[in-house]
Design a protein around this motif. Sequence first.
Motif, PDB file in Angstrom:
ATOM      1  N   MET A 286      15.686  29.473   9.735  1.00  0.00           N
ATOM      2  CA  MET A 286      16.591  29.030  10.783  1.00  0.00           C
ATOM      3  C   MET A 286      15.829  28.323  11.898  1.00  0.00           C
ATOM      4  O   MET A 286      14.727  28.738  12.274  1.00  0.00           O
ATOM      5  N   PHE A 287      16.438  27.269  12.435  1.00  0.00           N
ATOM      6  CA  PHE A 287      15.919  26.537  13.581  1.00  0.00           C
ATOM      7  C   PHE A 287      16.973  26.535  14.678  1.00  0.00           C
ATOM      8  O   PHE A 287      18.146  26.803  14.411  1.00  0.00           O
ATOM      9  N   PRO A 288      16.587  26.204  15.924  1.00  0.00           N
ATOM     10  CA  PRO A 288      17.580  26.150  17.006  1.00  0.00           C
ATOM     11  C   PRO A 288      18.651  25.091  16.729  1.00  0.00           C
ATOM     12  O   PRO A 288      18.403  24.096  16.038  1.00  0.00           O
ATOM     13  N   ASP A 289      19.831  25.312  17.282  1.00  0.00           N
ATOM     14  CA  ASP A 289      20.914  24.340  17.136  1.00  0.00           C
ATOM     15  C   ASP A 289      20.480  22.990  17.712  1.00  0.00           C
ATOM     16  O   ASP A 289      19.788  22.933  18.737  1.00  0.00           O
ATOM     17  N   HIS A 290      20.855  21.917  17.058  1.00  0.00           N
ATOM     18  CA  HIS A 290      20.502  20.545  17.459  1.00  0.00           C
ATOM     19  C   HIS A 290      18.989  20.340  17.461  1.00  0.00           C
ATOM     20  O   HIS A 290      18.462  19.574  18.270  1.00  0.00           O
ATOM     21  N   CYS A 291      18.298  21.000  16.576  1.00  0.00           N
ATOM     22  CA  CYS A 291      16.838  20.910  16.527  1.00  0.00           C
ATOM     23  C   CYS A 291      16.379  19.459  16.317  1.00  0.00           C
ATOM     24  O   CYS A 291      16.895  18.755  15.443  1.00  0.00           O
ATOM     25  N   ASN A 292      15.427  19.017  17.127  1.00  0.00           N
ATOM     26  CA  ASN A 292      14.811  17.708  16.933  1.00  0.00           C
ATOM     27  C   ASN A 292      13.591  17.891  16.028  1.00  0.00           C
ATOM     28  O   ASN A 292      12.488  18.172  16.494  1.00  0.00           O
ATOM     29  N   TYR A 293      13.807  17.749  14.744  1.00  0.00           N
ATOM     30  CA  TYR A 293      12.738  17.962  13.771  1.00  0.00           C
ATOM     31  C   TYR A 293      11.633  16.923  13.957  1.00  0.00           C
ATOM     32  O   TYR A 293      11.894  15.758  14.258  1.00  0.00           O
ATOM     33  N   THR A 294      10.389  17.358  13.779  1.00  0.00           N
ATOM     34  CA  THR A 294       9.234  16.473  13.881  1.00  0.00           C
ATOM     35  C   THR A 294       8.503  16.450  12.545  1.00  0.00           C
ATOM     36  O   THR A 294       8.738  17.290  11.669  1.00  0.00           O
ATOM     37  N   GLN A 295       7.575  15.516  12.415  1.00  0.00           N
ATOM     38  CA  GLN A 295       6.796  15.433  11.185  1.00  0.00           C
ATOM     39  C   GLN A 295       5.924  16.674  11.007  1.00  0.00           C
ATOM     40  O   GLN A 295       5.691  17.107   9.880  1.00  0.00           O
ATOM     41  N   ASP A 296       5.475  17.272  12.110  1.00  0.00           N
ATOM     42  CA  ASP A 296       4.687  18.516  12.015  1.00  0.00           C
ATOM     43  C   ASP A 296       5.523  19.637  11.408  1.00  0.00           C
ATOM     44  O   ASP A 296       5.023  20.420  10.579  1.00  0.00           O
ATOM     45  N   ILE A 297       6.791  19.738  11.817  1.00  0.00           N
ATOM     46  CA  ILE A 297       7.677  20.749  11.237  1.00  0.00           C
ATOM     47  C   ILE A 297       7.852  20.486   9.747  1.00  0.00           C
ATOM     48  O   ILE A 297       7.823  21.413   8.927  1.00  0.00           O
ATOM     49  N   VAL A 298       8.029  19.214   9.402  1.00  0.00           N
ATOM     50  CA  VAL A 298       8.217  18.850   7.997  1.00  0.00           C
ATOM     51  C   VAL A 298       6.991  19.211   7.170  1.00  0.00           C
ATOM     52  O   VAL A 298       7.111  19.720   6.041  1.00  0.00           O
ATOM     53  N   GLU A 299       5.798  18.978   7.712  1.00  0.00           N
ATOM     54  CA  GLU A 299       4.577  19.315   6.972  1.00  0.00           C
ATOM     55  C   GLU A 299       4.504  20.817   6.721  1.00  0.00           C
ATOM     56  O   GLU A 299       4.091  21.258   5.636  1.00  0.00           O
ATOM     57  N   THR A 300       4.896  21.613   7.703  1.00  0.00           N
ATOM     58  CA  THR A 300       4.937  23.073   7.514  1.00  0.00           C
ATOM     59  C   THR A 300       5.941  23.452   6.442  1.00  0.00           C
ATOM     60  O   THR A 300       5.678  24.310   5.585  1.00  0.00           O
ATOM     61  N   LEU A 301       7.099  22.806   6.473  1.00  0.00           N
ATOM     62  CA  LEU A 301       8.129  23.079   5.466  1.00  0.00           C
ATOM     63  C   LEU A 301       7.644  22.699   4.068  1.00  0.00           C
ATOM     64  O   LEU A 301       7.884  23.432   3.095  1.00  0.00           O
ATOM     65  N   ARG A 302       6.955  21.578   3.963  1.00  0.00           N
ATOM     66  CA  ARG A 302       6.454  21.148   2.654  1.00  0.00           C
ATOM     67  C   ARG A 302       5.493  22.190   2.079  1.00  0.00           C
ATOM     68  O   ARG A 302       5.559  22.514   0.888  1.00  0.00           O
ATOM     69  N   ARG A 303       4.618  22.726   2.929  1.00  0.00           N
ATOM     70  CA  ARG A 303       3.681  23.758   2.464  1.00  0.00           C
ATOM     71  C   ARG A 303       4.428  25.003   2.010  1.00  0.00           C
ATOM     72  O   ARG A 303       4.082  25.617   0.981  1.00  0.00           O
ATOM     73  N   GLN A 304       5.463  25.385   2.767  1.00  0.00           N
ATOM     74  CA  GLN A 304       6.224  26.580   2.404  1.00  0.00           C
ATOM     75  C   GLN A 304       6.988  26.385   1.103  1.00  0.00           C
ATOM     76  O   GLN A 304       7.110  27.318   0.303  1.00  0.00           O
ATOM     77  N   VAL A 305       7.512  25.194   0.900  1.00  0.00           N
ATOM     78  CA  VAL A 305       8.216  24.899  -0.357  1.00  0.00           C
ATOM     79  C   VAL A 305       7.253  25.034  -1.532  1.00  0.00           C
ATOM     80  O   VAL A 305       7.583  25.630  -2.572  1.00  0.00           O
ATOM     81  N   ILE A 306       6.059  24.510  -1.364  1.00  0.00           N
ATOM     82  CA  ILE A 306       5.054  24.590  -2.441  1.00  0.00           C
ATOM     83  C   ILE A 306       4.601  26.032  -2.666  1.00  0.00           C
ATOM     84  O   ILE A 306       4.515  26.502  -3.813  1.00  0.00           O
ATOM     85  N   GLU A 307       4.375  26.755  -1.576  1.00  0.00           N
ATOM     86  CA  GLU A 307       3.898  28.142  -1.688  1.00  0.00           C
ATOM     87  C   GLU A 307       4.923  29.050  -2.351  1.00  0.00           C
ATOM     88  O   GLU A 307       4.570  29.998  -3.062  1.00  0.00           O
ATOM     89  N   THR A 308       6.204  28.795  -2.109  1.00  0.00           N
ATOM     90  CA  THR A 308       7.262  29.643  -2.673  1.00  0.00           C
ATOM     91  C   THR A 308       7.761  29.130  -4.025  1.00  0.00           C
ATOM     92  O   THR A 308       8.674  29.707  -4.604  1.00  0.00           O
ATOM     93  N   ALA A 309       7.158  28.039  -4.495  1.00  0.00           N
ATOM     94  CA  ALA A 309       7.548  27.426  -5.781  1.00  0.00           C
ATOM     95  C   ALA A 309       9.036  27.071  -5.789  1.00  0.00           C
ATOM     96  O   ALA A 309       9.709  27.145  -6.828  1.00  0.00           O
ATOM     97  N   ALA A 310       9.554  26.687  -4.608  1.00  0.00           N
ATOM     98  CA  ALA A 310      10.957  26.293  -4.522  1.00  0.00           C
ATOM     99  C   ALA A 310      11.164  24.953  -5.223  1.00  0.00           C
ATOM    100  O   ALA A 310      10.249  24.131  -5.319  1.00  0.00           O
ATOM    101  N   SER A 311      12.375  24.731  -5.705  1.00  0.00           N
ATOM    102  CA  SER A 311      12.681  23.505  -6.440  1.00  0.00           C
ATOM    103  C   SER A 311      13.167  22.383  -5.530  1.00  0.00           C
ATOM    104  O   SER A 311      13.572  21.320  -6.013  1.00  0.00           O
ATOM    105  N   GLY A 312      13.133  22.617  -4.227  1.00  0.00           N
ATOM    106  CA  GLY A 312      13.557  21.612  -3.267  1.00  0.00           C
ATOM    107  C   GLY A 312      14.055  22.279  -2.000  1.00  0.00           C
ATOM    108  O   GLY A 312      13.937  23.497  -1.825  1.00  0.00           O
TER     109      GLY A 312
END
Length: 359
Positions: A286-312
């Motif tokens: 979960m992120f705050p409402d109206h979150c202004n996502y940044t590329q740094d947040i996306v990079e963290t998410l990409r690592r978490q997706v890979i670490e959890t073997a998520a399909s997307g």
Amino acid sequence: MNFTTENVIFAFGRPFGPFYALAMKFRAFLYRKGVFTIHHLPIPVISVGNLTMGGSGKTPFVVYLAKFLQQRGFKPAVISLGYRGRSKEPVTIVSDGQRILSDPLSCGDEPYLIAHSTHGVVVATGKKRIHPCKKVIESFNCNIILLDDAFQHLAVSRSIDLVLFDVHTFAGNSRVFPGGELREPVSALNRCDAFILTGVTGSNQERTEKCSELLAHKFTEKPIFKVSRFYPNAVKHTLTGSSISAVVIPLENLPQNLFCICGIAKPERFRQSLNDAGINIGDFKMFPDHCNYTQDIVETLRRQVIETAASGILTTEKDMTKLARLDFGDITIYTLPLTFDSNEALEDFILSKIGVKTS
């Protein structure tokens, strides 16, 4: 008790709630007495709002109403405050009905989503909503206006005042801010024309009836309409060169073990809607409402997706308005367009209030 940050704030704010409620009552009184100006427009105006803070399904409901009015021959415009949008202009045209002319950072994520979800509907924002209201009439010949999130915006007269309640959260703790989630005291509901109960499912019928009974008991003359939201399909977003392509896919084609993210007012409601739709997910962030996502947040998410073997990644349409400008590499993102089942009784009520004969 669940000691969330919100509950702690409400606990400390509770002594000040009555003062805020009194201020809101006095403000409404000044509008009624003509001390503050109420602007009247030459076309019908439908206000969609709520009494509580946070989400009640207003944005998809506005989209539903706009499409319905189009089908009945109207040329609707949606006017929004442009909450969290950076534009300082008195009028920002988000969409002229044919092209999207703004971006979510400038106009706000919700007006952008409405523009993205409709065609032939003019969408505009402005801090003083009378200015975009006049603009869409003069420049685009719109003949009906939908005011988004406008129950507390009393400066523009309206033909219909609709107030939405999500049956999952209803009125929260029933206390006025800062002691609770209410924007105004409950007595403010006397000025609305009808209640819309959203989020109705087969599994919450008992709660829905209790919410309906509470409203009917206190506001005996006001109609109550119950509407259900659903996901008709999913959208698969993939990076193609420097742009993102979007392809509609059946819900049953959604992969398992998706990493779910959302930055909306009621994230648990999104999680529940996924469960109701039989959609299985993995991690839920979960992120705050109206979150202004940044590329740094996306990079963290990409690592978490890979670490959890998520399909997307699975996210909301509202979040996707801001995520689409960022680089997810080879991570596939899925969204779920939310829509409402048509409600003939509600549609007839709206048409009758704006002077259209129904069969």
